[in-house]
Design a protein around this motif. Sequence first.
Motif, PDB file in Angstrom:
ATOM      1  N   LEU A  14       0.819  -1.317   0.088  1.00  0.00           N
ATOM      2  CA  LEU A  14       0.006   0.070  -0.039  1.00  0.00           C
ATOM      3  C   LEU A  14       0.878   1.281   0.093  1.00  0.00           C
ATOM      4  CD1 LEU A  14      -2.889  -1.185   2.470  1.00  0.00           C
ATOM      5  CD2 LEU A  14      -3.108  -0.836   0.036  1.00  0.00           C
ATOM      6  N   VAL A  15       1.802   1.310   0.935  1.00  0.00           N
ATOM      7  CA  VAL A  15       2.682   2.302   0.976  1.00  0.00           C
ATOM      8  C   VAL A  15       3.473   2.688  -0.492  1.00  0.00           C
ATOM      9  CG1 VAL A  15       4.972   3.234   1.867  1.00  0.00           C
ATOM     10  CG2 VAL A  15       3.121   2.328   3.519  1.00  0.00           C
ATOM     11  N   SER A  16       4.093   1.589  -1.192  1.00  0.00           N
ATOM     12  CA  SER A  16       4.752   1.514  -2.235  1.00  0.00           C
ATOM     13  C   SER A  16       3.786   1.951  -3.511  1.00  0.00           C
ATOM     14  CB  SER A  16       5.337   0.259  -2.618  1.00  0.00           C
ATOM     15  OG  SER A  16       6.022   0.350  -3.832  1.00  0.00           O
ATOM     16  N   LEU A  17       2.573   1.362  -3.620  1.00  0.00           N
ATOM     17  CA  LEU A  17       1.467   1.779  -4.352  1.00  0.00           C
ATOM     18  C   LEU A  17       1.369   3.567  -4.434  1.00  0.00           C
ATOM     19  CD1 LEU A  17       0.153   0.869  -6.864  1.00  0.00           C
ATOM     20  CD2 LEU A  17      -1.674   0.519  -5.342  1.00  0.00           C
ATOM     21  N   ALA A  18       1.201   3.789  -3.150  1.00  0.00           N
ATOM     22  CA  ALA A  18       0.749   5.208  -2.807  1.00  0.00           C
ATOM     23  C   ALA A  18       2.013   6.143  -3.259  1.00  0.00           C
ATOM     24  CB  ALA A  18       0.265   5.610  -1.142  1.00  0.00           C
ATOM     25  N   ALA A  19       3.057   5.713  -2.919  1.00  0.00           N
ATOM     26  CA  ALA A  19       4.130   6.665  -3.471  1.00  0.00           C
ATOM     27  C   ALA A  19       4.614   6.455  -4.669  1.00  0.00           C
ATOM     28  CB  ALA A  19       5.409   5.939  -2.438  1.00  0.00           C
ATOM     29  N   GLY A  20       4.404   5.281  -5.338  1.00  0.00           N
ATOM     30  CA  GLY A  20       4.786   5.133  -6.870  1.00  0.00           C
ATOM     31  C   GLY A  20       3.870   5.764  -7.950  1.00  0.00           C
ATOM     32  N   VAL A  21       2.509   5.758  -7.691  1.00  0.00           N
ATOM     33  CA  VAL A  21       1.762   6.343  -8.715  1.00  0.00           C
ATOM     34  C   VAL A  21       1.767   7.867  -8.988  1.00  0.00           C
ATOM     35  CG1 VAL A  21      -0.779   6.814  -9.294  1.00  0.00           C
ATOM     36  CG2 VAL A  21      -0.139   4.570  -8.444  1.00  0.00           C
ATOM     37  N   PRO A  22       2.013   8.536  -7.823  1.00  0.00           N
ATOM     38  CA  PRO A  22       2.435  10.061  -8.385  1.00  0.00           C
ATOM     39  C   PRO A  22       3.651  10.365  -9.080  1.00  0.00           C
ATOM     40  CG  PRO A  22       1.636   9.854  -5.944  1.00  0.00           C
ATOM     41  CD  PRO A  22       1.750   8.522  -6.517  1.00  0.00           C
ATOM     42  N   LYS A  23       4.562   9.487  -8.564  1.00  0.00           N
ATOM     43  CA  LYS A  23       5.968   9.582  -9.554  1.00  0.00           C
ATOM     44  C   LYS A  23       5.730   9.131 -10.955  1.00  0.00           C
ATOM     45  CE  LYS A  23       8.315   9.127  -5.074  1.00  0.00           C
ATOM     46  NZ  LYS A  23       8.938   8.017  -4.362  1.00  0.00           N
ATOM     47  N   LEU A  25       2.922   9.039 -12.806  1.00  0.00           N
ATOM     48  CA  LEU A  25       2.263  10.143 -13.526  1.00  0.00           C
ATOM     49  C   LEU A  25       2.822  11.600 -13.385  1.00  0.00           C
ATOM     50  CD1 LEU A  25      -1.222   8.776 -12.203  1.00  0.00           C
ATOM     51  CD2 LEU A  25      -0.063   8.147 -14.262  1.00  0.00           C
ATOM     52  N   LEU A  26       4.051  11.648 -12.671  1.00  0.00           N
ATOM     53  CA  LEU A  26       4.689  12.930 -12.285  1.00  0.00           C
ATOM     54  C   LEU A  26       3.347  13.966 -11.770  1.00  0.00           C
ATOM     55  CD1 LEU A  26       7.090  13.225 -15.310  1.00  0.00           C
ATOM     56  CD2 LEU A  26       7.640  12.772 -13.202  1.00  0.00           C
ATOM     57  N   LYS A  27       2.552  13.687 -11.065  1.00  0.00           N
ATOM     58  CA  LYS A  27       1.711  14.574 -10.422  1.00  0.00           C
ATOM     59  C   LYS A  27       1.797  14.905  -9.039  1.00  0.00           C
ATOM     60  CE  LYS A  27      -1.560  13.773 -14.210  1.00  0.00           C
ATOM     61  NZ  LYS A  27      -2.275  14.919 -14.649  1.00  0.00           N
ATOM     62  N   GLY A  28       1.482  15.861  -8.496  1.00  0.00           N
ATOM     63  CA  GLY A  28       1.634  16.163  -7.278  1.00  0.00           C
ATOM     64  C   GLY A  28       2.907  16.800  -6.845  1.00  0.00           C
ATOM     65  N   ASP A  29       3.220  17.045  -5.575  1.00  0.00           N
ATOM     66  CA  ASP A  29       4.200  17.931  -5.143  1.00  0.00           C
ATOM     67  C   ASP A  29       5.464  16.857  -4.988  1.00  0.00           C
ATOM     68  OD1 ASP A  29       2.516  20.066  -4.745  1.00  0.00           O
ATOM     69  OD2 ASP A  29       2.317  19.675  -2.519  1.00  0.00           O
ATOM     70  N   VAL A  30       5.492  15.758  -4.726  1.00  0.00           N
ATOM     71  CA  VAL A  30       6.698  14.839  -4.436  1.00  0.00           C
ATOM     72  C   VAL A  30       7.510  14.859  -5.934  1.00  0.00           C
ATOM     73  CG1 VAL A  30       7.502  12.524  -4.192  1.00  0.00           C
ATOM     74  CG2 VAL A  30       5.581  13.615  -2.986  1.00  0.00           C
ATOM     75  N   PRO A  31       6.922  14.332  -6.882  1.00  0.00           N
ATOM     76  CA  PRO A  31       7.759  14.526  -8.081  1.00  0.00           C
ATOM     77  C   PRO A  31       8.556  15.984  -8.462  1.00  0.00           C
ATOM     78  CG  PRO A  31       5.948  13.557  -8.790  1.00  0.00           C
ATOM     79  CD  PRO A  31       5.468  14.156  -7.309  1.00  0.00           C
ATOM     80  N   LEU A  40      16.965  15.268  -9.757  1.00  0.00           N
ATOM     81  CA  LEU A  40      16.510  14.044 -10.564  1.00  0.00           C
ATOM     82  C   LEU A  40      15.887  14.455 -11.945  1.00  0.00           C
ATOM     83  CD1 LEU A  40      15.127  11.446  -7.750  1.00  0.00           C
ATOM     84  CD2 LEU A  40      17.731  11.731  -8.888  1.00  0.00           C
ATOM     85  N   SER A  41      15.827  13.929 -12.806  1.00  0.00           N
ATOM     86  CA  SER A  41      15.104  14.085 -14.134  1.00  0.00           C
ATOM     87  C   SER A  41      13.734  13.498 -14.034  1.00  0.00           C
ATOM     88  CB  SER A  41      15.906  13.631 -15.042  1.00  0.00           C
ATOM     89  OG  SER A  41      16.002  12.013 -15.291  1.00  0.00           O
ATOM     90  N   ALA A  42      12.905  14.130 -14.879  1.00  0.00           N
ATOM     91  CA  ALA A  42      11.599  13.490 -14.963  1.00  0.00           C
ATOM     92  C   ALA A  42      11.787  11.918 -15.425  1.00  0.00           C
ATOM     93  CB  ALA A  42      10.820  14.281 -15.925  1.00  0.00           C
ATOM     94  N   GLY A  43      12.431  11.624 -16.038  1.00  0.00           N
ATOM     95  CA  GLY A  43      12.450  10.075 -16.692  1.00  0.00           C
ATOM     96  C   GLY A  43      12.953   9.401 -15.179  1.00  0.00           C
ATOM     97  N   LEU A  44      13.753   9.700 -14.515  1.00  0.00           N
ATOM     98  CA  LEU A  44      14.290   8.974 -13.431  1.00  0.00           C
ATOM     99  C   LEU A  44      12.993   8.910 -12.394  1.00  0.00           C
ATOM    100  CD1 LEU A  44      16.516   7.267 -12.035  1.00  0.00           C
ATOM    101  CD2 LEU A  44      17.442   9.489 -11.221  1.00  0.00           C
ATOM    102  N   GLY A  49       8.913   5.695  -9.793  1.00  0.00           N
ATOM    103  CA  GLY A  49       7.375   5.456  -9.621  1.00  0.00           C
ATOM    104  C   GLY A  49       7.016   3.833 -10.452  1.00  0.00           C
ATOM    105  N   VAL A  50       7.592   3.461 -11.581  1.00  0.00           N
ATOM    106  CA  VAL A  50       7.485   2.349 -12.099  1.00  0.00           C
ATOM    107  C   VAL A  50       7.984   1.167 -11.089  1.00  0.00           C
ATOM    108  CG1 VAL A  50       8.050   0.568 -13.936  1.00  0.00           C
ATOM    109  CG2 VAL A  50       7.422   2.733 -14.552  1.00  0.00           C
TER     110      VAL A  50
END
Length: 123
Positions: A14-23, A25-31, A40-44, A49-50
């Motif tokens: 659950l934690v990994s999914l919640a942290a990975g999806v925004p990364k 999709l490059l959505k939100g503050d964290v990315p 970090l680059s957007a690709g990295l 996230g993947v």
Amino acid sequence: MYVTAAILSVVLALVSLAAGVPKLLLKGDVPVKLQEHMGLSAGLVRLIGVAEVAAAGGLVVGLFWQPLGIAAAVGFALMMAGAVAFHARAGDYADPAARGNALAPVVLTVLSVAAAVTLGLAM
């Protein structure tokens, strides 16, 4: 031992999914913060996230096939160890304002190792 492994795996998934999806999709503050603060680059960021989403899937499937769960937990632990190194290099552990966010990968590394060990013992 399996119940402990299952609880740890589900929590980490659950934690990994919640942290990975925004990364991913490059959505939100964290990315944005990873790109600006850590350099970090957007690709990295997307790759991280993947990997986090894949770890979540591996941890869930690993409840039914433990070797995959062990591999996912070890991979997630290595990824979190890398996050700890990045936070240390950025000086986040010395900065009281950033220390709280920087400690999350430390805790997740320990939980990932515990999940891998308990999954191994549950086999």
